[in-house]
Structures are given as C-alpha cells and as structure tokens.
Design an enzyme around this catalytic site. Structure first.
Site, mmCIF file in Angstrom:
data_model
loop_
_atom_site.group_PDB
_atom_site.id
_atom_site.type_symbol
_atom_site.label_atom_id
_atom_site.label_comp_id
_atom_site.label_asym_id
_atom_site.label_seq_id
_atom_site.Cartn_x
_atom_site.Cartn_y
_atom_site.Cartn_z
ATOM 1 N N GLY A 1 -16.083 -7.119 -35.724
ATOM 2 C CA GLY A 1 -17.215 -7.074 -34.780
ATOM 3 C C GLY A 1 -17.056 -8.103 -33.677
ATOM 4 O O GLY A 1 -17.369 -7.829 -32.503
ATOM 5 N N ALA B 1 -1.782 10.874 -3.812
ATOM 6 C CA ALA B 1 -0.378 10.487 -3.995
ATOM 7 C C ALA B 1 -0.336 9.224 -4.844
ATOM 8 O O ALA B 1 -0.317 8.112 -4.331
ATOM 9 C CB ALA B 1 0.308 10.252 -2.659
ATOM 10 N N GLY B 2 -0.416 9.435 -6.181
ATOM 11 C CA GLY B 2 -0.311 8.310 -7.108
ATOM 12 C C GLY B 2 1.065 8.382 -7.763
ATOM 13 O O GLY B 2 2.037 7.815 -7.259
ATOM 14 N N SER C 1 3.075 5.695 -17.980
ATOM 15 C CA SER C 1 4.070 5.813 -19.056
ATOM 16 C C SER C 1 4.828 7.141 -18.969
ATOM 17 O O SER C 1 6.043 7.196 -19.219
ATOM 18 C CB SER C 1 3.380 5.696 -20.422
ATOM 19 O OG SER C 1 2.942 4.377 -20.617
ATOM 20 N N CYS D 1 0.839 -1.212 0.000
ATOM 21 C CA CYS D 1 0.000 0.000 0.000
ATOM 22 C C CYS D 1 0.868 1.253 0.000
ATOM 23 O O CYS D 1 1.290 1.717 1.068
ATOM 24 C CB CYS D 1 -0.898 0.015 1.226
ATOM 25 S SG CYS D 1 -1.794 -1.519 1.512
ATOM 26 N N ARG E 1 -10.589 -16.589 -41.118
ATOM 27 C CA ARG E 1 -11.675 -15.698 -41.540
ATOM 28 C C ARG E 1 -11.534 -15.327 -43.023
ATOM 29 O O ARG E 1 -10.460 -14.871 -43.457
ATOM 30 C CB ARG E 1 -11.638 -14.435 -40.666
ATOM 31 C CG ARG E 1 -12.597 -13.339 -41.057
ATOM 32 C CD ARG E 1 -13.998 -13.654 -40.635
ATOM 33 N NE ARG E 1 -14.886 -12.513 -40.842
ATOM 34 C CZ ARG E 1 -16.203 -12.607 -40.812
ATOM 35 N NH1 ARG E 1 -16.794 -13.776 -40.586
ATOM 36 N NH2 ARG E 1 -16.950 -11.542 -40.995
ATOM 37 N N GLU F 1 2.171 0.982 -11.237
ATOM 38 C CA GLU F 1 3.642 0.882 -11.060
ATOM 39 C C GLU F 1 4.360 1.973 -11.849
ATOM 40 O O GLU F 1 5.444 1.754 -12.395
ATOM 41 C CB GLU F 1 4.146 -0.502 -11.455
ATOM 42 C CG GLU F 1 3.586 -1.579 -10.579
ATOM 43 C CD GLU F 1 4.634 -2.433 -9.904
ATOM 44 O OE1 GLU F 1 5.836 -2.196 -10.102
ATOM 45 O OE2 GLU F 1 4.229 -3.319 -9.177
ATOM 46 N N GLY F 2 3.735 3.132 -11.919
ATOM 47 C CA GLY F 2 4.296 4.255 -12.660
ATOM 48 C C GLY F 2 3.683 4.336 -14.042
ATOM 49 O O GLY F 2 3.794 3.401 -14.833
ATOM 50 N N GLN G 1 -2.232 -7.480 -47.214
ATOM 51 C CA GLN G 1 -1.032 -6.964 -46.517
ATOM 52 C C GLN G 1 -1.395 -6.165 -45.272
ATOM 53 O O GLN G 1 -0.684 -6.201 -44.273
ATOM 54 C CB GLN G 1 -0.226 -6.061 -47.458
ATOM 55 C CG GLN G 1 0.737 -6.813 -48.341
ATOM 56 C CD GLN G 1 1.759 -5.893 -48.992
ATOM 57 O OE1 GLN G 1 1.755 -4.671 -48.787
ATOM 58 N NE2 GLN G 1 2.634 -6.471 -49.788
HETATM 59 C C1 LIG Z 1 -5.854 -1.909 -10.755
HETATM 60 C C2 LIG Z 1 -4.915 -1.084 -9.964
HETATM 61 C C3 LIG Z 1 -4.066 -1.694 -9.063
HETATM 62 C C4 LIG Z 1 -3.192 -0.930 -8.312
HETATM 63 N N1 LIG Z 1 -2.425 -1.551 -7.361
HETATM 64 C C5 LIG Z 1 -1.694 -0.793 -6.509
HETATM 65 C C6 LIG Z 1 -1.016 -1.399 -5.410
HETATM 66 O O1 LIG Z 1 -1.078 -2.614 -5.209
HETATM 67 N N2 LIG Z 1 -0.334 -0.593 -4.546
HETATM 68 C C7 LIG Z 1 -0.264 0.742 -4.746
HETATM 69 O O2 LIG Z 1 0.382 1.407 -3.935
HETATM 70 N N3 LIG Z 1 -0.884 1.361 -5.775
HETATM 71 C C8 LIG Z 1 -1.604 0.624 -6.655
HETATM 72 N N4 LIG Z 1 -2.278 1.231 -7.704
HETATM 73 C C9 LIG Z 1 -2.183 2.678 -7.888
HETATM 74 C C10 LIG Z 1 -1.357 3.072 -9.126
HETATM 75 O O3 LIG Z 1 -0.002 2.792 -8.897
HETATM 76 C C11 LIG Z 1 -1.643 4.553 -9.445
HETATM 77 O O4 LIG Z 1 -2.964 4.626 -9.941
HETATM 78 C C12 LIG Z 1 -0.659 5.103 -10.463
HETATM 79 O O5 LIG Z 1 0.613 5.241 -9.894
HETATM 80 C C13 LIG Z 1 -1.084 6.448 -11.030
HETATM 81 O O6 LIG Z 1 -1.411 7.340 -10.024
HETATM 82 P P1 LIG Z 1 -2.794 8.180 -10.103
HETATM 83 O O7 LIG Z 1 -3.859 7.202 -10.402
HETATM 84 O O8 LIG Z 1 -2.905 9.009 -8.893
HETATM 85 O O9 LIG Z 1 -2.635 9.095 -11.379
HETATM 86 P P2 LIG Z 1 -2.050 10.596 -11.391
HETATM 87 O O10 LIG Z 1 -0.734 10.615 -10.695
HETATM 88 O O11 LIG Z 1 -3.089 11.545 -10.928
HETATM 89 O O12 LIG Z 1 -1.796 10.815 -12.941
HETATM 90 C C14 LIG Z 1 -2.842 11.216 -13.829
HETATM 91 C C15 LIG Z 1 -2.226 11.490 -15.204
HETATM 92 O O13 LIG Z 1 -1.298 12.586 -15.103
HETATM 93 C C16 LIG Z 1 -0.037 12.157 -15.593
HETATM 94 N N5 LIG Z 1 1.029 12.816 -14.835
HETATM 95 C C17 LIG Z 1 1.157 12.935 -13.477
HETATM 96 N N6 LIG Z 1 2.291 13.567 -13.174
HETATM 97 C C18 LIG Z 1 2.908 13.866 -14.337
HETATM 98 C C19 LIG Z 1 4.142 14.519 -14.692
HETATM 99 N N7 LIG Z 1 4.970 14.992 -13.764
HETATM 100 N N8 LIG Z 1 4.452 14.649 -15.992
HETATM 101 C C20 LIG Z 1 3.609 14.157 -16.955
HETATM 102 N N9 LIG Z 1 2.446 13.534 -16.697
HETATM 103 C C21 LIG Z 1 2.104 13.390 -15.398
HETATM 104 C C22 LIG Z 1 0.000 10.663 -15.407
HETATM 105 O O14 LIG Z 1 0.952 10.032 -16.251
HETATM 106 C C23 LIG Z 1 -1.428 10.286 -15.726
HETATM 107 O O15 LIG Z 1 -1.594 10.182 -17.117
HETATM 108 C C24 LIG Z 1 -3.149 0.471 -8.486
HETATM 109 C C25 LIG Z 1 -3.995 1.094 -9.404
HETATM 110 C C26 LIG Z 1 -4.880 0.336 -10.120
HETATM 111 C C27 LIG Z 1 -5.829 1.045 -11.053
#
Ligand SMILES: Cc1cc2nc3c(=O)[nH]c(=O)nc-3n(C[C@H](O)[C@H](O)[C@H](O)COP(=O)(O)OP(=O)(O)OC[C@H]3O[C@@H](n4cnc5c(N)ncnc54)[C@H](O)[C@@H]3O)c2cc1C
Length: 419
Positions: free
Chosen positions: A376, A148-149, A402, A142, A303, A399-400, A314
């Site tokens: 379809g 804090a994503g 793209s 967690c 198909r 996990e971060g 192609q």
């Molecule tokens: C199915 C699922 C399982 C998960 N499992 C876990 C888990 O086990 N443990 C855990 O801790 N978390 C978990 N997560 C959380 C996941 O790691 C986060 O959702 C992810 O890191 C993105 O964070 P956020 O959703 O807050 O998006 P945000 O950080 O709000 O990002 C939103 C958008 O803004 C972009 N963005 C943000 N900052 C920047 C920047 N500086 N430059 C350019 N673009 C930016 C992002 O790339 C994204 O497109 C899980 C999420 C899901 C959906």
C-alpha cells in the site's frame, strides 16, 4: 606455472585490452554526479513533480558546479571509451528523472548539432543552447508532430527556400517537444522535398530570440517526468537565414540531388540524432530502475509481516534478485552501445536500439515490482516509488517505442524490410 586453482601472479596475468574496471576519471565523475543527485536533486524531486514546472533553481545549481553547460557536456562527451556519458546520466536520473530531463533534455538538440552541424555551427550554436551561468538557456529538438511520432517519414512541417531573400521559410506544428517554447535554440526537423519521405528531411536551427514566426503551443500535462517541460511548437512563416540548415545548404543540395538520382543517402536528420542518443536514454532509465530497486531492497529488509522480514520470503527475495540481474544486464547493453558509438563502430545489429529497448522495459518492470514490494505504501505519494514508476513508463515510448526498437533490430539482423 599457476594451476587453475591458483591465482595468477601479476607477471603471469596476460595483458588484456578488455576491462569493465572504470578508470579514476570515470569513478570521480560518477561520484560527483551522484553527490549532486543525492544532495540537491532527490530532495527537490517531489516538489517539482507536484509543481509540474521547469526546476530552474536546480538547473542553476547544476550550472554552478559545471554539470549543466557547454564545458560540463563536453567533459561527458570527451571520454574516449564513451562510458562517462551513460554513467553520469544513470547517477543523475537515480536522483530524479523529471529534474534529470530538465538538466539533460538540452542534450538532444546538442547531439543533433554535433552530429550534423558544420564546425562553425557547432562553435556558434552549442554554447547558445546552454546560455551562461547568469543567463541560463535550454534547447529543444523538434521532430515529432501530431501525425508523425513513430512514423517520422510523415513529417509535414515544410522548409521552403526563398531565393529572393536567401532564407528558409518554415511552416508546421511540432508536438511533445522537450523544452519546446521555453528554449532559445530549437532544432527543427522539416521536409525540404516531401516527395522523398524522410530522405527529404533536414534539420534547421531556429532561435526564439532572433526569429519571428516560432511560438510555443499547448504545454503537455503528463503522467510522469513532470519537472520536464513538454509542449507543442508552432512555426508560422518562420524565416531563418540560408545558413541555418545543419551541415550547410550546399551539402543538403548535394545530398538531395543524390537521392533524386536514386543513390543511397546516409543522412536522415531525425534518425541520426536518435541513433546516437539511444544508449544515453537507456542509461537514464537504468538510473530510475536502480533507485526503485535500492529502495525496495531496504524496505523489504525492514518491513515485517507474519513475524519476519518480508525479504525472508523467497517470493520477495527472488523478485529483488531478478531486479538486480535485469538492471545489470541492461547496463551492460548500454555500456556496449555507448562504447561502440564513441569508438565509431557501426551498429550492425542495432545495438543502440537494443540498449534503449532493454533499459526502458527493465525500468518499467522493475519500478512496478518495487511498488508491489512496498504494498500500500508503494501506491501512495508519501513514498517515491510510485513517482519512479510513472517516470519509467516514458522510456518505452519516446525516442522510439519498444515496438519501433524491435523493428529496427529485426531489420538489422535480417536485412529485410520488416514492417
Ligand atoms: C514526455 C515526452 C517527451 C518527448 N520529447 C520529444 C522531443 O523532445 N522531441 C521529439 O521530437 N519528440 C518527443 N516526444 C515524442 C515521442 O518521441 C513520440 O511520442 C514517440 O515517438 C511515439 O510517437 P506517437 O506518440 O505518435 O505514437 P504512435 O506512433 O502513434 O504509436 C502508438 C502505438 O502504436 C505502436 N506502433 C506504431 N507503429 C507501429 C509499427 N509499425 N509496428 C508496431 N507498432 C507500432 C507504437 O509502438 C505505440 O505503441 C516526446 C514524447 C513525450 C511523451
């Protein structure tokens, strides 16, 4: 002396240290996991996607054959080349990603304990992550919170040390935790000193069975990976013993003292776990991409439209050629990063991030292509390709994202603070 036109004899072949030939153990594990994915996981995939629940009977089957559990995970970790872990993940997720994550999701907590725990913590807590075949458990890692994503430094969950009782007191809300609330062991990232940002973070071992003040919040309903449980986790004056900080309290105090003196600190609790697990996550994405590619290839050879197989166009054949090319390229990046990680080489150019970025984007793109090739049918739930497309998307997010992977790579290659 052989000419360039002639093949070298065995004696003339130079001894080479580099090979992409899998050894017999790696092939055996690949075939074993593939058999389980083909016979047990894939036939159950649609049902558990629809049910959106943890597939405990399938986890039990995985435990029975030794794939789920302490020994199974240790066997995958043990390969000194680092390749067995991604190979096994690719095969399992080829079967189904939701069920695959229900089986492998525990690995994130395990990676964090192995990476940062003391010998004693590893010995005690890793077996607890899996339970026993008759009393199976899963585990959760967690880190993320509602605010804090991507920005892990913004973690607001606090861990305050209570000298009087020799305990940590945890308060906060965790978001999107895989296996959150249905696990016994939760590895929780919390801030010990908010003034230090992510360098003030530490990882804590919390047991749902043993400690009060931890409970599951809302379960998340998802686009894909629906057989894997995702939920919020609430910590409300959750008290845990002083020794439940990964690495031990003494080491944490020393690290924080160094940071306060302005010295560099190697350890950032969440980042360390993610860096180690990224190639494995990439391998999971490749498993999904490969499933979709193989299905689309077979379909295109069957198909018929306009009196010929659609692959004879192609446009379709080249799309399949590109899919194969990109999947193989992504796998090579994953294998390189896994090998580097296992052999202790530094990711000078963020090779772990590169592998996860490429694999996630290839999976999203290739599953969309596969759906398109099925026309379809690809869009209906009668065929598995739309599920693979839904499952693949998360690999560009968790996990971060793209963008975050590109930021990590850009910083590594430039040495500059790209924002
Ligand atoms: C199915 C699922 C399982 C998960 N499992 C876990 C888990 O086990 N443990 C855990 O801790 N978390 C978990 N997560 C959380 C996941 O790691 C986060 O959702 C992810 O890191 C993105 O964070 P956020 O959703 O807050 O998006 P945000 O950080 O709000 O990002 C939103 C958008 O803004 C972009 N963005 C943000 N900052 C920047 C920047 N500086 N430059 C350019 N673009 C930016 C992002 O790339 C994204 O497109 C899980 C999420 C899901 C959906």
């Amino acid at each position: 002396m052989a000419t360039t036109e002639q093949a070298l004899t065995a004696e003339e072949t130079p001894q080479v240290a580099f090979t992409l030939e899998l050894n017999q153990d790696q092939k055996d594990i690949r075939d074993w996991v593939h058999g389980f994915a083909r016979d047990v996981v894939r036939p159950a995939a649609h049902e558990w996607d629809e049910r959106e629940g943890t597939p405990w009977p399938i986890i039990e089957e995985a435990a029975k054959i030794g794939l789920y559990g302490f020994e199974g995970m240790a066997q995958l970790f043990a390969d000194p080349t680092g390749l067995t872990m991604p190979i096994a993940n690719e095969e399992l997720f080829w079967g189904d990603a939701g069920i695959g994550m229900a089986i492998m999701g525990t690995g994130l907590a395990v990676a964090s304990i192995v990476g940062q725990g003391t010998g004693e913590q590893i010995g005690e807590w890793i077996p607890r992550c899996f339970g026993t075949p008759t009393d199976l458990k899963v585990a959760a890692f967690c880190a993320s919170e509602p605010n804090a994503g991507s920005d892990v430094s913004n973690v607001r969950t606090t861990a305050k040390f209570d000298e009087a009782t020799n305990e940590w007191v945890l308060n906060g809300q965790k978001a999107w935790a895989t296996n959150g609330g249905i696990s016994d062991v939760h590895v929780v990232i919390a801030s010990v000193d908010p003034t230090l940002g992510s360098r003030g973070h530490a990882a804590f071992l919390v047991s749902m069975a043993e400690h009060s003040g931890i409970e599951q919040g809302a379960k998340v309903s998802k686009h894909g990976l629906r057989a894997s449980h995702t939920a919020d986790v609430h910590l409300d004056d959750c008290r845990i013993p002083a020794g439940n900080v990964l690495g031990g309290k003494e080491k944490l105090d020393e690290r924080l003292a160094r940071v306060r003196e302005g010295k560099r600190s190697k350890s950032q609790a969440a980042m360390q776990t993610f860096e180690a697990s990224r190639p494995t996550v990439g391998a999971q994405a490749i498993g999904i991409a490969r499933a979709a590619y193989e299905y689309a290839l077979d379909y295109a050879k069957e198909r018929e439209q306009f009196g010929k197989k659609i692959i004879e166009n192609q446009a379709i054949a080249f799309a399949l050629a590109d899919m194969k090319l990109e999947i193989d390229a992504a796998r090579l990046l994953v294998w390189r990063a896994s090998w580097m990680g296992r052999t202790g080489q530094k990711f000078e150019n963020a090779e772990g991030s590169m592998s996860k970025l490429k694999a996630g984007e290839v999976a999203t793109w290739a599953t969309e292509r596969a759906m398109h090739i099925l026309g379809g049918n690809g869009y209906t739930r009668e065929y598995p390709v739309e599920r693979w497309h839904r499952d693949a998307k998360i690999y560009t997010i968790f996990e971060g994202t793209s963008e975050i992977q590109r930021m990590v790579i850009a910083r590594a290659i430039s040495g500059m603070q790209i924002r």
